[in-house]
Scaffold this motif. Sequence first.
Motif, PDB file in Angstrom:
ATOM      1  N   LYS A 441       0.812  -1.222   0.000  1.00  0.00           N
ATOM      2  CA  LYS A 441       0.000   0.000   0.000  1.00  0.00           C
ATOM      3  C   LYS A 441       0.845   1.272   0.000  1.00  0.00           C
ATOM      4  N   ASP A 442       1.937   1.284   0.751  1.00  0.00           N
ATOM      5  CA  ASP A 442       2.721   2.515   0.871  1.00  0.00           C
ATOM      6  C   ASP A 442       3.644   2.757  -0.311  1.00  0.00           C
ATOM      7  N   MET A 443       3.619   1.865  -1.298  1.00  0.00           N
ATOM      8  CA  MET A 443       4.496   2.025  -2.458  1.00  0.00           C
ATOM      9  C   MET A 443       3.721   2.194  -3.759  1.00  0.00           C
ATOM     10  N   ARG A 444       2.400   2.285  -3.667  1.00  0.00           N
ATOM     11  CA  ARG A 444       1.583   2.461  -4.862  1.00  0.00           C
ATOM     12  C   ARG A 444       1.667   3.892  -5.360  1.00  0.00           C
ATOM     13  N   GLU A 445       2.019   4.038  -6.655  1.00  0.00           N
ATOM     14  CA  GLU A 445       2.052   5.343  -7.312  1.00  0.00           C
ATOM     15  C   GLU A 445       1.351   5.208  -8.661  1.00  0.00           C
ATOM     16  N   GLU A 446       0.394   6.034  -8.889  1.00  0.00           N
ATOM     17  CA  GLU A 446      -0.408   5.962 -10.105  1.00  0.00           C
ATOM     18  C   GLU A 446       0.469   5.921 -11.356  1.00  0.00           C
ATOM     19  N   GLY A 447       0.421   4.808 -12.103  1.00  0.00           N
ATOM     20  CA  GLY A 447       1.108   4.689 -13.376  1.00  0.00           C
ATOM     21  C   GLY A 447       2.610   4.543 -13.306  1.00  0.00           C
ATOM     22  N   LYS A 448       3.161   4.309 -12.118  1.00  0.00           N
ATOM     23  CA  LYS A 448       4.621   4.271 -11.981  1.00  0.00           C
ATOM     24  C   LYS A 448       5.174   2.936 -11.497  1.00  0.00           C
ATOM     25  N   ASN A 449       4.337   2.062 -10.989  1.00  0.00           N
ATOM     26  CA  ASN A 449       4.852   0.807 -10.428  1.00  0.00           C
ATOM     27  C   ASN A 449       5.236  -0.184 -11.513  1.00  0.00           C
ATOM     28  N   PRO A 450       6.297  -0.948 -11.282  1.00  0.00           N
ATOM     29  CA  PRO A 450       6.532  -2.091 -12.169  1.00  0.00           C
ATOM     30  C   PRO A 450       5.374  -3.069 -12.017  1.00  0.00           C
ATOM     31  N   LEU A 451       4.955  -3.654 -13.122  1.00  0.00           N
ATOM     32  CA  LEU A 451       3.754  -4.487 -13.147  1.00  0.00           C
ATOM     33  C   LEU A 451       4.116  -5.902 -13.574  1.00  0.00           C
ATOM     34  N   TYR A 452       3.667  -6.876 -12.783  1.00  0.00           N
ATOM     35  CA  TYR A 452       3.885  -8.288 -13.073  1.00  0.00           C
ATOM     36  C   TYR A 452       2.515  -8.938 -13.261  1.00  0.00           C
ATOM     37  N   ILE A 453       2.334  -9.675 -14.362  1.00  0.00           N
ATOM     38  CA  ILE A 453       1.056 -10.318 -14.651  1.00  0.00           C
ATOM     39  C   ILE A 453       1.291 -11.807 -14.906  1.00  0.00           C
ATOM     40  N   TYR A 454       0.514 -12.631 -14.235  1.00  0.00           N
ATOM     41  CA  TYR A 454       0.629 -14.081 -14.385  1.00  0.00           C
ATOM     42  C   TYR A 454      -0.653 -14.629 -15.002  1.00  0.00           C
ATOM     43  N   GLY A 455      -0.515 -15.633 -15.866  1.00  0.00           N
ATOM     44  CA  GLY A 455      -1.699 -16.231 -16.474  1.00  0.00           C
ATOM     45  C   GLY A 455      -1.495 -17.690 -16.828  1.00  0.00           C
ATOM     46  N   TYR A 456      -2.607 -18.395 -17.001  1.00  0.00           N
ATOM     47  CA  TYR A 456      -2.577 -19.799 -17.425  1.00  0.00           C
ATOM     48  C   TYR A 456      -3.679 -20.023 -18.457  1.00  0.00           C
ATOM     49  N   GLY A 457      -4.916 -20.264 -18.022  1.00  0.00           N
ATOM     50  CA  GLY A 457      -6.052 -20.258 -18.924  1.00  0.00           C
ATOM     51  C   GLY A 457      -6.249 -21.491 -19.784  1.00  0.00           C
ATOM     52  N   SER A 458      -6.107 -22.675 -19.208  1.00  0.00           N
ATOM     53  CA  SER A 458      -6.341 -23.903 -19.964  1.00  0.00           C
ATOM     54  C   SER A 458      -6.856 -25.011 -19.046  1.00  0.00           C
ATOM     55  N   TYR A 459      -7.432 -26.042 -19.664  1.00  0.00           N
ATOM     56  CA  TYR A 459      -7.866 -27.274 -18.977  1.00  0.00           C
ATOM     57  C   TYR A 459      -8.920 -27.046 -17.893  1.00  0.00           C
ATOM     58  N   GLY A 460      -9.543 -25.904 -17.862  1.00  0.00           N
ATOM     59  CA  GLY A 460     -10.518 -25.640 -16.814  1.00  0.00           C
ATOM     60  C   GLY A 460      -9.892 -25.468 -15.450  1.00  0.00           C
ATOM     61  N   TYR A 461      -8.590 -25.185 -15.429  1.00  0.00           N
ATOM     62  CA  TYR A 461      -7.873 -25.013 -14.164  1.00  0.00           C
ATOM     63  C   TYR A 461      -8.101 -23.596 -13.650  1.00  0.00           C
ATOM     64  N   ALA A 462      -8.653 -23.502 -12.450  1.00  0.00           N
ATOM     65  CA  ALA A 462      -8.900 -22.200 -11.842  1.00  0.00           C
ATOM     66  C   ALA A 462      -7.625 -21.706 -11.163  1.00  0.00           C
ATOM     67  N   LEU A 463      -7.203 -20.517 -11.503  1.00  0.00           N
ATOM     68  CA  LEU A 463      -5.959 -19.966 -10.967  1.00  0.00           C
ATOM     69  C   LEU A 463      -6.105 -19.725  -9.467  1.00  0.00           C
TER      70      LEU A 463
END
Length: 685
Positions: A441-463
């Motif tokens: 929370k104390d490091m959030r800056e609008e539009g400035k944070n490095p962003l990491y996104i994880y995904g899978y999306g197959s076999y009906g596996y819920a992340l």
Amino acid sequence: MTPPKARAERKTTTLHGHTLIDDYAWLRERTNPEVVEYLEAENAYCGEAMEPTHDLAKTLYSEMLSHIKETDISVPFREGGYWYYSRTAEGLQYPVYCRKRGSLDAAEEMVLDVNELARDESFMAIGAFTVSDDGAMLAYSVDNRGFRQYTLQVKDLRTGKLLAERVERVGSVTWAADGETIFYTVEDEEQKRQFQLYRHRLGTPHSEDVLIYEEADERFNIGAGRTRDRKYVVLESASHTTSEERFLPADAPGGEFTLIEPRRDEIEYYADHRNGQFYIRVNDAGRNFRLVTAPVSSPGREHWREMLPHRDDVMLEDVDLFARFYVACERRDGLQHLRVCRFAGEGAETLDSREVIFPEPVYSAHPHINRVFDTDKFRYAYQSFVTPSSVYEYDLATGEETLLKQLEVPGGFDRELYASERLMARAEDGVEVPVSLVYRKDMREEGKNPLYIYGYGSYGYALPIGFNPNRLSLLDRGFVMAYAHIRGGGDLGKPWHDAGRLMVKRNTFTDFIAVTEQLIEKGYGDPERVAIEGGSAGGLLMGAVVNMRPDLYRAVVSHVPFVDVMNTMLDASLPLTVPEYEEWGNPNEREAFEYMLSYSPYDNIEAKAYPAMLIKTSLYDSQVMYWEPAKYVAKLRTLKTDGHVLLLHTNMTAGHGGASGRYDYLKEIATDYAFILRELHYLSF
């Protein structure tokens, strides 16, 4: 540094009027010294390229290790006359499985020390692990290579000695009630498909084992287990979309299995037993499953009686059945829910139900280990991005919930510093895609944070949304971490899976791109510092989205990626290929071939700029063969026009999941994070 260059040797495949060109098919020759030389050259290049991050990786490893209680013990659970648990010790890679007879105050008995099994081995994984009803014998299986090829052994827990029994290529293992008969499944030698069920009696030669059942359909795998009340052995035969089950009284192991209901395409069912009735979770009335009962004497569908109807907005993921209640494990609005339903009496009617309430907007909750059938208590596991893994016990009589254990996170973790939330991203066709986020929370800056996104999306596996102390190394450096619940997964039930497989598979990739764009638009990250990660089918996701929108991403970490879709799915001799037709399609059919070709990462590499990429594989991976990422990197090197680093690392002694030891695995994660931090130009290491 000059990256390795793989020799090109053209191979062509013509089908449906298309010619597939593969210059690196020769990399499939695992025993070819030239192949090993190439992989080792890539490893050396990767090591050289990552040398500037060596100190950073050491720092990250130390941070991650500081958040792990190295000497710890699991929550003991009761089974038969014993309490079972596992413990870890500082400096040891693997757990030790133990038990105490009758009471937790009794003397400890060592059941299995995985560290001893792993002595002189570079890899060690436990497959089956099951104790006979009388507590005297342990049947377990081990894989010492990573190829998911397990060897069954039996240990006499009274003497600590191994029996002569030893069977190769074993999958599921279950005891009959007599403590002397074992049912086990084995795989075929080419496709690694569990296809035969055998019966073995202790003390007799393996050659005398009786073949009980053989599954002829190449789409199907089989497995055997016991009902929770221990009265029946159940043999399941299932593909990705269809299943059927047979049962046998556990106290009559020499008898014949009885079929519950013949298989029907696209219909799955799963049965448990209570008081002479089968409780069957089935999706015959809708994709999200309903619950029916049927008498053991006549279990076919003409005798099914509905207990819980199908609901379009609720996925019935599982049913945990006990003597006086059952727990409906449901998924609603992308989140897991547990509903405890009390039986009115001996019949199937229920008296009342109560949902367990969870306090956070984003979490995971599921049944824990519950081996006792005749009980008024139920254990479940709960965690979130900011709440460490916890085990609770629910008391049916009082409705009270007791915390039995919460994962201790040393090293100064303060959960109040972090926040989690869920938002919806609109896909290109207007569908709302859930996204789960966590950040400091104390490091959030609008539009400035490095962003990491994880995904899978197959076999009906819920992340799953779980607590991971390793994640703190990125969160404490200001990262916003997002997990995209894209179509093809099971996050919103079976229809969500259907909306991202076969001829609509591209929804998985466009959903992920839409999530990325809208996270940036909403100010969750700096558009110049976006990293993404996925593995296996999630590696297919990585390959597809960087072909479609390479401009969106700065760094990619792809584990054991399924990127050579066409060549793999056209080779029916490979493990998994034929069963996978139900997920991706059968390329021998023109329409499926052309659709799969439209997104196959290997076949759609172009001469253009790509993000920095770290591709990781294992030589003994049995699910995504090492040559897929090796070929992908070799081809990408010849076409990409950018100066960004492209790295391939092959673990020469592991399989699909990477290193098996907990410390070795931690070092792999530290390397991944060091790569991400460097490529996102995160200077405050």
